[in-house]
Enzyme design. Structure first.
Site, PDB file in Angstrom:
ATOM      1  N   LYS A 112       0.795  -1.281  -0.037  1.00  0.00           N
ATOM      2  CA  LYS A 112       0.062   0.069   0.059  1.00  0.00           C
ATOM      3  C   LYS A 112       0.938   1.483  -0.054  1.00  0.00           C
ATOM      4  O   LYS A 112       0.719   2.138  -0.661  1.00  0.00           O
ATOM      5  CB  LYS A 112      -0.829   0.168   0.969  1.00  0.00           C
ATOM      6  CG  LYS A 112      -1.944  -1.115   0.783  1.00  0.00           C
ATOM      7  CD  LYS A 112      -3.065  -1.119   2.253  1.00  0.00           C
ATOM      8  CE  LYS A 112      -4.164  -1.986   1.960  1.00  0.00           C
ATOM      9  NZ  LYS A 112      -4.992  -2.286   3.100  1.00  0.00           N
ATOM     10  N   LYS A 197      -5.665 -10.321  -5.584  1.00  0.00           N
ATOM     11  CA  LYS A 197      -6.694 -10.530  -4.711  1.00  0.00           C
ATOM     12  C   LYS A 197      -7.917  -9.674  -4.884  1.00  0.00           C
ATOM     13  O   LYS A 197      -7.561  -8.557  -5.620  1.00  0.00           O
ATOM     14  CB  LYS A 197      -6.344 -10.087  -3.279  1.00  0.00           C
ATOM     15  CG  LYS A 197      -7.362 -10.160  -2.216  1.00  0.00           C
ATOM     16  CD  LYS A 197      -6.945  -9.647  -0.844  1.00  0.00           C
ATOM     17  CE  LYS A 197      -6.920  -8.114  -0.707  1.00  0.00           C
ATOM     18  NZ  LYS A 197      -6.780  -7.776   0.483  1.00  0.00           N
ATOM     19  N   LYS A 200     -11.559  -4.651  -1.976  1.00  0.00           N
ATOM     20  CA  LYS A 200     -12.567  -3.678  -2.270  1.00  0.00           C
ATOM     21  C   LYS A 200     -11.854  -1.893  -2.000  1.00  0.00           C
ATOM     22  O   LYS A 200     -12.389  -1.058  -2.788  1.00  0.00           O
ATOM     23  CB  LYS A 200     -13.464  -3.620  -1.114  1.00  0.00           C
ATOM     24  CG  LYS A 200     -12.810  -3.352   0.306  1.00  0.00           C
ATOM     25  CD  LYS A 200     -14.040  -3.220   1.247  1.00  0.00           C
ATOM     26  CE  LYS A 200     -13.629  -3.941   2.535  1.00  0.00           C
ATOM     27  NZ  LYS A 200     -12.253  -3.757   2.987  1.00  0.00           N
TER      28      LYS A 200
HETATM   29  P1  TYM Z   1     -10.864  -6.330   5.071  1.00  0.00           P
HETATM   30  O1  TYM Z   1     -11.907  -4.948   5.409  1.00  0.00           O
HETATM   31  O2  TYM Z   1     -10.117  -5.843   3.920  1.00  0.00           O
HETATM   32  O3  TYM Z   1     -11.494  -7.478   4.558  1.00  0.00           O
HETATM   33  C1  TYM Z   1     -12.429  -7.958   5.735  1.00  0.00           C
HETATM   34  C2  TYM Z   1     -12.346  -9.554   5.674  1.00  0.00           C
HETATM   35  O4  TYM Z   1     -12.613 -10.151   4.253  1.00  0.00           O
HETATM   36  C3  TYM Z   1     -11.379 -10.998   3.860  1.00  0.00           C
HETATM   37  N1  TYM Z   1     -11.059 -10.671   2.486  1.00  0.00           N
HETATM   38  C4  TYM Z   1     -11.099 -11.814   1.686  1.00  0.00           C
HETATM   39  N2  TYM Z   1     -11.305 -13.029   1.696  1.00  0.00           N
HETATM   40  C5  TYM Z   1     -11.179 -13.960   0.583  1.00  0.00           C
HETATM   41  N3  TYM Z   1     -10.855 -13.437  -0.411  1.00  0.00           N
HETATM   42  C6  TYM Z   1     -10.684 -11.880  -0.777  1.00  0.00           C
HETATM   43  N4  TYM Z   1     -10.406 -11.597  -1.760  1.00  0.00           N
HETATM   44  C7  TYM Z   1     -10.738 -11.173   0.505  1.00  0.00           C
HETATM   45  N5  TYM Z   1     -10.748  -9.812   0.557  1.00  0.00           N
HETATM   46  C8  TYM Z   1     -10.872  -9.505   1.954  1.00  0.00           C
HETATM   47  C9  TYM Z   1     -10.325 -10.513   4.911  1.00  0.00           C
HETATM   48  O5  TYM Z   1      -9.479 -11.235   4.892  1.00  0.00           O
HETATM   49  C10 TYM Z   1     -10.872 -10.155   6.054  1.00  0.00           C
HETATM   50  O6  TYM Z   1     -11.054 -11.201   6.911  1.00  0.00           O
HETATM   51  N6  TYM Z   1      -7.292  -5.510   8.595  1.00  0.00           N
HETATM   52  C11 TYM Z   1      -8.658  -6.277   8.127  1.00  0.00           C
HETATM   53  C12 TYM Z   1      -9.748  -5.553   8.963  1.00  0.00           C
HETATM   54  C13 TYM Z   1      -9.234  -5.572  10.590  1.00  0.00           C
HETATM   55  C14 TYM Z   1      -9.473  -7.039  11.253  1.00  0.00           C
HETATM   56  C15 TYM Z   1      -9.237  -6.797  12.590  1.00  0.00           C
HETATM   57  C16 TYM Z   1      -9.897  -8.191  10.925  1.00  0.00           C
HETATM   58  C17 TYM Z   1      -8.944  -4.747  11.368  1.00  0.00           C
HETATM   59  N7  TYM Z   1      -8.901  -5.105  12.783  1.00  0.00           N
HETATM   60  C18 TYM Z   1      -9.157  -7.425  13.690  1.00  0.00           C
HETATM   61  C19 TYM Z   1      -9.705  -9.280  12.004  1.00  0.00           C
HETATM   62  C20 TYM Z   1      -9.373  -8.568  13.329  1.00  0.00           C
HETATM   63  C21 TYM Z   1      -8.908  -5.770   6.778  1.00  0.00           C
HETATM   64  O7  TYM Z   1      -8.413  -4.940   6.378  1.00  0.00           O
HETATM   65  O8  TYM Z   1     -10.009  -6.441   6.258  1.00  0.00           O
END
Ligand code: TYM
Length: 332
Positions: A112, A197, A200
């Site tokens: 990023k 990947k 979003k």
């Molecule tokens: P985020 O918002 O990017 O994604 C949320 C969840 O969706 C999963 N995910 C995917 N799984 C499979 N294929 C994909 N293409 C895909 N894109 C996203 C992510 O693995 C995630 O589980 N840093 C985290 C948010 C966060 C968090 C936390 C998660 C902040 N604090 C504490 C768990 C515990 C994030 O950016 O997720």
């Protein structure tokens, strides 16, 4: 009862990747089997260039979609991160336990930060410290399991490392968490660029299926998915990433397995058609429930208010204990 915590960041509209990699499992399994908290992690959305109004809209939409996906406030706690001060309070303490080298090694930071620099922008300090805030999200609740997609593995590892280090230095305070992943679709790939990947935040375009895409749009995106140069349908994520991604998505929708499904199809066309229909049917109830909930914003607000209150009560004792353990005076 096992404590589970997970979250989604309102930096864009939720995608099929978010749903298959995380949210669906939260609703179908985790909320029934554990004491689970699910969070719209809005503070994390401020780590990159952001528009305040958009973050607010996306936070509301993400919370509504979590409920539309089946999270039931009677079974689990749904809330917004910034409503619970304990996350930021704990994050600072964990910054005093983490090292800067550790932060700079995080893959998502490197990717990023490079992207921001190519766009000529500056990299926010919060992007570097993001994984510490994420560790605080997890550790504040005594979390044992963190259900996430594969891309979050390194961040959860860091949360583990920080928990262990803090406990060793200052006495046992935190439960050491571990990541759990879905069996299939742990990394859903971009339909146009199947080696990246389906994310979003960064991208727009035809390779991403959003949870709120109209059925016709979903069909078009899936039918136009990039496949590979071969003609036979085989499951080989390395050699045939495009077709393997479709097989993963279809398997996830139908609770099947991608290798088994590969044997069923003779052409890419029929695989795409069935995948498109499976995704449309998977998302139909979520979309229907989402429109019902949009007509009742007071309900969603109430859920978030109650959720934050419950979350605060759960987090405060652990965070207070961490403040004492690290050497800070308790207020008189
Ligand atoms: P985020 O918002 O990017 O994604 C949320 C969840 O969706 C999963 N995910 C995917 N799984 C499979 N294929 C994909 N293409 C895909 N894109 C996203 C992510 O693995 C995630 O589980 N840093 C985290 C948010 C966060 C968090 C936390 C998660 C902040 N604090 C504490 C768990 C515990 C994030 O950016 O997720």
């Amino acid at each position: 009862m096992t404590r589970i915590f997970s979250g989604v960041k309102p930096t864009g509209h939720l995608t099929l990747g978010n749903y298959l990699g995380a949210v669906r499992r939260w609703a179908d399994v985790d909320q029934h089997s554990a004491d689970a908290l699910f969070c719209v992690v809005d503070l994390h959305a401020l780590t990159v260039d952001h528009d305040p109004g958009r973050v607010r809209r996306l936070s509301r939409q993400a919370a509504t979609l979590l409920l539309a996906s089946g999270l039931d406030p009677k079974l689990c706690t749904v809330f917004v991160q910034s409503h619970v001060d304990e996350h930021a309070r704990l994050s600072y303490l964990l910054e005093c336990v983490a090292s800067d080298g550790e932060m700079r090694r995080m893959i998502q930071y490197k990717e990023k930060a490079a992207r921001e620099r190519t766009r000529g922008g500056s990299v926010r300090l919060s992007l570097l410290t993001y994984p510490v805030l994420m560790a605080a999200d997890i550790l504040a609740y005594g979390t044992a399991e963190v259900p996430v997609g594969d891309d979050q593995t390194q961040h959860v590892e860091l949360a583990r490392d920080l928990a262990v280090r803090f406990n060793q230095r200052y006495g046992h305070t935190f439960v050491v968490p571990r990541a759990t992943h879905p069996v299939v679709a742990t990394r859903v790939m971009n339909l146009q660029e199947p080696t990246s990947k389906m994310g979003k935040s960064e991208d727009v375009g035809p390779g991403i299926v959003y949870l709120l895409d109209e059925p016709e749009v979903i069909r078009k995106k899936v039918m136009r998915a990039v496949t590979d140069s071969g003609r036979d349908v085989v499951y080989d994520p390395e050699g045939r990433p495009g077709v393997s991604n479709l097989l993963e998505i279809l398997a996830a929708c139908e609770s099947g397995n991608p290798e088994g499904l590969a044997g069923v199809y003779e052409s890419y066309g029929s695989l795409k058609k069935d995948t498109a229909e499976a995704v449309v049917e998977l998302l139909r109830p979520v979309q229907e429930r989402h429109s019902e909930l949009c007509a009742d914003p007071a309900y969603v607000e109430g859920v978030l208010r109650d959720g934050a209150e419950k979350a605060r009560e759960m987090a405060r004792p652990t965070v207070d204990a961490a403040y004492r353990a690290i050497g800070l005076l308790s207020p008189a």
